[in-house]
Design an enzyme around this catalytic site. Sequence first.
Site, PDB file in Angstrom:
ATOM      1  N   HIS A   2      -6.776  -4.769   7.368  1.00 52.28           N
ATOM      2  CA  HIS A   2      -6.283  -3.858   6.337  1.00 52.28           C
ATOM      3  C   HIS A   2      -6.993  -2.515   6.325  1.00 52.28           C
ATOM      4  CE1 HIS A   2      -4.559  -2.793   2.465  1.00 52.28           C
ATOM      5  NE2 HIS A   2      -5.747  -2.700   1.911  1.00 52.28           N
ATOM      6  N   HIS A  44      -7.331  -7.924   4.259  1.00 53.25           N
ATOM      7  CA  HIS A  44      -6.823  -8.108   2.900  1.00 53.25           C
ATOM      8  C   HIS A  44      -6.443  -9.573   2.759  1.00 53.25           C
ATOM      9  CE1 HIS A  44      -4.656  -7.710  -0.814  1.00 53.25           C
ATOM     10  NE2 HIS A  44      -5.013  -6.443  -0.896  1.00 53.25           N
ATOM     11  N   ARG A 102     -13.223  -8.876  -1.682  1.00 56.69           N
ATOM     12  CA  ARG A 102     -12.263  -9.273  -0.643  1.00 56.69           C
ATOM     13  C   ARG A 102     -12.822 -10.114   0.492  1.00 56.69           C
ATOM     14  NH1 ARG A 102      -8.676  -3.951  -0.059  1.00 56.69           N
ATOM     15  NH2 ARG A 102      -7.830  -4.266  -2.132  1.00 56.69           N
ATOM     16  N   ARG A 136     -15.637  -2.637   1.525  1.00 52.24           N
ATOM     17  CA  ARG A 136     -15.108  -1.662   0.556  1.00 52.24           C
ATOM     18  C   ARG A 136     -14.643  -2.340  -0.733  1.00 52.24           C
ATOM     19  NH1 ARG A 136      -9.546   0.493  -0.287  1.00 52.24           N
ATOM     20  NH2 ARG A 136      -8.949  -1.227   1.049  1.00 52.24           N
ATOM     21  N   GLU A 180      -8.889  -5.095 -10.033  1.00 55.59           N
ATOM     22  CA  GLU A 180      -8.825  -5.715  -8.706  1.00 55.59           C
ATOM     23  C   GLU A 180     -10.163  -6.372  -8.407  1.00 55.59           C
ATOM     24  OE1 GLU A 180      -7.328  -2.894  -5.814  1.00 55.59           O
ATOM     25  OE2 GLU A 180      -5.545  -2.521  -7.004  1.00 55.59           O
ATOM     26  N   LEU A 207      -8.604   5.673  -1.560  1.00 56.48           N
ATOM     27  CA  LEU A 207      -7.840   6.881  -1.903  1.00 56.48           C
ATOM     28  C   LEU A 207      -8.788   7.864  -2.584  1.00 56.48           C
ATOM     29  CD1 LEU A 207      -4.587   5.182  -3.276  1.00 56.48           C
ATOM     30  CD2 LEU A 207      -4.783   6.466  -1.142  1.00 56.48           C
TER      31      LEU A 207
HETATM   32  P1  FAD Z   1      -3.464   8.240   6.547  1.00 60.77           P
HETATM   33  O1  FAD Z   1      -2.836   8.263   5.222  1.00 60.77           O
HETATM   34  O2  FAD Z   1      -3.329   6.982   7.321  1.00 60.77           O
HETATM   35  O3  FAD Z   1      -2.868   9.431   7.420  1.00 60.77           O
HETATM   36  C1  FAD Z   1      -3.132   9.517   8.811  1.00 60.77           C
HETATM   37  C2  FAD Z   1      -2.441  10.736   9.385  1.00 60.77           C
HETATM   38  O4  FAD Z   1      -3.005  11.045  10.654  1.00 60.77           O
HETATM   39  C3  FAD Z   1      -0.949  10.613   9.612  1.00 60.77           C
HETATM   40  O5  FAD Z   1      -0.312  11.794   9.196  1.00 60.77           O
HETATM   41  C4  FAD Z   1      -0.808  10.477  11.132  1.00 60.77           C
HETATM   42  O6  FAD Z   1       0.407  10.969  11.647  1.00 60.77           O
HETATM   43  C5  FAD Z   1      -1.965  11.340  11.584  1.00 60.77           C
HETATM   44  N1  FAD Z   1      -2.458  11.030  12.930  1.00 60.77           N
HETATM   45  C6  FAD Z   1      -3.192   9.955  13.311  1.00 60.77           C
HETATM   46  N2  FAD Z   1      -3.466  10.024  14.625  1.00 60.77           N
HETATM   47  C7  FAD Z   1      -2.886  11.146  15.093  1.00 60.77           C
HETATM   48  C8  FAD Z   1      -2.779  11.755  16.382  1.00 60.77           C
HETATM   49  N3  FAD Z   1      -3.326  11.211  17.486  1.00 60.77           N
HETATM   50  N4  FAD Z   1      -2.088  12.907  16.492  1.00 60.77           N
HETATM   51  C9  FAD Z   1      -1.490  13.485  15.405  1.00 60.77           C
HETATM   52  N5  FAD Z   1      -1.570  12.956  14.164  1.00 60.77           N
HETATM   53  C10 FAD Z   1      -2.251  11.803  14.015  1.00 60.77           C
HETATM   54  N6  FAD Z   1      -6.436   2.269  -0.743  1.00 60.77           N
HETATM   55  C11 FAD Z   1      -6.672   2.424  -2.078  1.00 60.77           C
HETATM   56  O7  FAD Z   1      -7.625   3.116  -2.466  1.00 60.77           O
HETATM   57  N7  FAD Z   1      -5.851   1.835  -2.990  1.00 60.77           N
HETATM   58  C12 FAD Z   1      -4.800   1.057  -2.632  1.00 60.77           C
HETATM   59  O8  FAD Z   1      -4.084   0.557  -3.483  1.00 60.77           O
HETATM   60  C13 FAD Z   1      -4.548   0.862  -1.252  1.00 60.77           C
HETATM   61  N8  FAD Z   1      -3.534   0.079  -0.836  1.00 60.77           N
HETATM   62  C14 FAD Z   1      -3.247  -0.003   0.492  1.00 60.77           C
HETATM   63  C15 FAD Z   1      -2.130  -0.735   0.912  1.00 60.77           C
HETATM   64  C16 FAD Z   1      -1.774  -0.758   2.250  1.00 60.77           C
HETATM   65  C17 FAD Z   1      -0.564  -1.553   2.680  1.00 60.77           C
HETATM   66  C18 FAD Z   1      -2.550  -0.053   3.200  1.00 60.77           C
HETATM   67  C19 FAD Z   1      -2.174  -0.070   4.644  1.00 60.77           C
HETATM   68  C20 FAD Z   1      -3.678   0.642   2.803  1.00 60.77           C
HETATM   69  C21 FAD Z   1      -4.035   0.673   1.455  1.00 60.77           C
HETATM   70  N9  FAD Z   1      -5.150   1.387   1.017  1.00 60.77           N
HETATM   71  C22 FAD Z   1      -5.393   1.521  -0.325  1.00 60.77           C
HETATM   72  C23 FAD Z   1      -5.950   2.157   1.960  1.00 60.77           C
HETATM   73  C24 FAD Z   1      -5.516   3.631   1.908  1.00 60.77           C
HETATM   74  O9  FAD Z   1      -4.117   3.705   1.768  1.00 60.77           O
HETATM   75  C25 FAD Z   1      -5.930   4.388   3.150  1.00 60.77           C
HETATM   76  O10 FAD Z   1      -7.273   4.150   3.438  1.00 60.77           O
HETATM   77  C26 FAD Z   1      -5.744   5.881   2.973  1.00 60.77           C
HETATM   78  O11 FAD Z   1      -4.458   6.153   2.484  1.00 60.77           O
HETATM   79  C27 FAD Z   1      -5.982   6.615   4.274  1.00 60.77           C
HETATM   80  O12 FAD Z   1      -5.625   7.963   4.089  1.00 60.77           O
HETATM   81  P2  FAD Z   1      -5.941   9.016   5.235  1.00 60.77           P
HETATM   82  O13 FAD Z   1      -5.538  10.333   4.698  1.00 60.77           O
HETATM   83  O14 FAD Z   1      -7.329   8.848   5.687  1.00 60.77           O
HETATM   84  O15 FAD Z   1      -5.012   8.581   6.466  1.00 60.77           O
HETATM   85  C1  SIN Z   2      -4.207  -3.618  -2.912  1.00 61.41           C
HETATM   86  O1  SIN Z   2      -3.376  -3.074  -3.624  1.00 61.41           O
HETATM   87  O2  SIN Z   2      -4.536  -4.795  -3.008  1.00 61.41           O
HETATM   88  C2  SIN Z   2      -4.879  -2.785  -1.903  1.00 61.41           C
HETATM   89  C3  SIN Z   2      -5.924  -2.010  -2.555  1.00 61.41           C
HETATM   90  C4  SIN Z   2      -6.852  -1.439  -1.539  1.00 61.41           C
HETATM   91  O3  SIN Z   2      -6.728  -1.705  -0.349  1.00 61.41           O
HETATM   92  O4  SIN Z   2      -7.746  -0.722  -1.970  1.00 61.41           O
END
Ligand code: FAD
Ligand code: SIN
Length: 539
Positions: free
Chosen positions: A357, A249, A296, A392, A121, A398
């Site tokens: 994003h 993104h 990006r 980032r 990427e 992740l």
């Molecule tokens: P999340 O997975 O967003 O979980 C948040 C949790 O908090 C949920 O359970 C929600 O219910 C809870 N919550 C929030 N507020 C409250 C509240 N007030 N009360 C109760 N519960 C609450 N990153 C990569 O490294 N590689 C990738 O390929 C990639 N692709 C992506 C593609 C997309 C479309 C998106 C949107 C993001 C992508 N990212 C990627 C970024 C990555 O997915 C996220 O940064 C990461 O998954 C965030 O994980 P997290 O555990 O911090 O939060």
């Molecule tokens: C993507 O798959 O392009 C998203 C990857 C990321 O947000 O880290």
Amino acid sequence: MGFNFAIMQTDFLVIGSGVAGLTYAIKIAKAYPEKKIIVITKTTADETNTKYAQGGVAGVWDANDSFEKHIEDTLIAGDGLCNEAIVEIVVHEGPERIREIIYYGAEFDKDETGEYTLGREGGHSENRILHHKDVTGKEIERALLKEIKKFSNIQFINYCFVVDIITQHHLGFLVTKSTTDITCYGVYVLNITNNQIEKILSPVTVLATGGCGQVYRTTTNPRIATGDGIAMVYRAKGKVENMEFIQFHPTALFEPGVSPSFLITEAVRGDGGILRNKNEEAFMQQYDERKDLAPRDIVARAIDNEMKRTGTEHVYLDCRHMNTEKFIHHFPNIYEKCLSIGIDVSKQMIPVAPAAHYSCGGIKTDEWARTSILNLYACGECSSTGLHGANRLASNSLLEAMVFGHRAYLNTIEKMNEFINKVITDVPDWNAEGTSEPKEMILITQSLKELQQIMSDYVGIVRNDVRLSRAMKRLDLLFAETEALYKSTKVSPQLCELRNLITVGYLIVKSAEFRKESRGLHYNTDHPHKSNLLQNIIL
Ligand code: FAD
Ligand code: SIN
């Protein structure tokens, strides 16, 4: 889903069920089988940003790759603001965390010889992205939720909205930004079964609440991404940093009226996809020698410029020259989605435009995921660990969430005795609630639209001083109106989310105003150069 509040005292409280929260919960449940862990989620357990991750998880895996290269790529993308010690930690500890998730059952794609196929990427000098087709996050979330079922000491409370963290402020003590021992005792939550605010007390609370993409009109983030954790910590007078660095993104599918936007993973460009403008000209070589695989911030700004220059609302991602069979094999979800709206990627170009994003900033944490508030950890996208700096590197989030979910767990077990001594039970009931029923939901939905419009028009990819000051004035008005509504009407998740998003918007604009330079994701045409001051903006 209802729950019984009579028992709402727990040993560990985790807010969020994405990769960060689940990593912590699994480990702590295993370490203390006799203790109780509560995991709270806003909606269903799997509705998270994590579930939508496409490209994959970055890690040094191949013999040709090295920690040094991954560190260097992360630092280059971060544009001078990464905390190098944190980058070292994440890159070195990352592969072990990935092995753990494989052990939990996550399957990443392999070639015919059984070796993992590693994607590429933007900003990566090597192929180092482990992935499961183009639905890596869904696979990771599946594996974690399956693993968590093994622990009977974990209780999930879904459809439960955390409104605020409880500190000594709620016990009647004065808490200001300079209070050094602000302490978290648990959270106030909105019990949707009776619409009352209740409390859940815990000596240890972990915020894993994810990002805030919903503050913009066009975003890849699902509806739950409303920056609640960040806003709660700011309200509690904890430290939040680097909020001006919102990552757009470059390639979200252009589908007017559809929200959230469907992502076209950067891995498509990693496999050879080429960006073209409306005249079908490939333009990236005019902006950066790394062309379509530049970091990006550079690609998103280049697209923004091409759209403005040619007067269009999108550019194209051209995959017509790619091997269709391979495309379908690696990106089945994208292929199907495009077909569903009449685009055959082997014959037609995909219309794409940038979308909000990822939040590189957030709740300020140290190398053990500790926030500035005692007994409160933060990990995942809601935190600002210092890994991403001003931008980032793709697929590093992740990884960061797994590493700091683990580190929060390590620090919890080390400090267990201290936590146990800080248990309190005499927390007053919530008293900040208005009493009247909200008369019109449109007051909330319209304000949300206004907020998203303001942020997208004035605080997007390209900024300037006048736009920022306009945004701040309009946010002031929205803030005043929403606070009045909050004080007079009964609390609802929608109202709380609006309030949190306005706070997040304020934090983004305020930080952007403070940064009198252009760096990483923050580009201000009135201050187009980098300054010599390498500083994080802490609010
Ligand atoms: P999340 O997975 O967003 O979980 C948040 C949790 O908090 C949920 O359970 C929600 O219910 C809870 N919550 C929030 N507020 C409250 C509240 N007030 N009360 C109760 N519960 C609450 N990153 C990569 O490294 N590689 C990738 O390929 C990639 N692709 C992506 C593609 C997309 C479309 C998106 C949107 C993001 C992508 N990212 C990627 C970024 C990555 O997915 C996220 O940064 C990461 O998954 C965030 O994980 P997290 O555990 O911090 O939060
Ligand atoms: C993507 O798959 O392009 C998203 C990857 C990321 O947000 O880290």
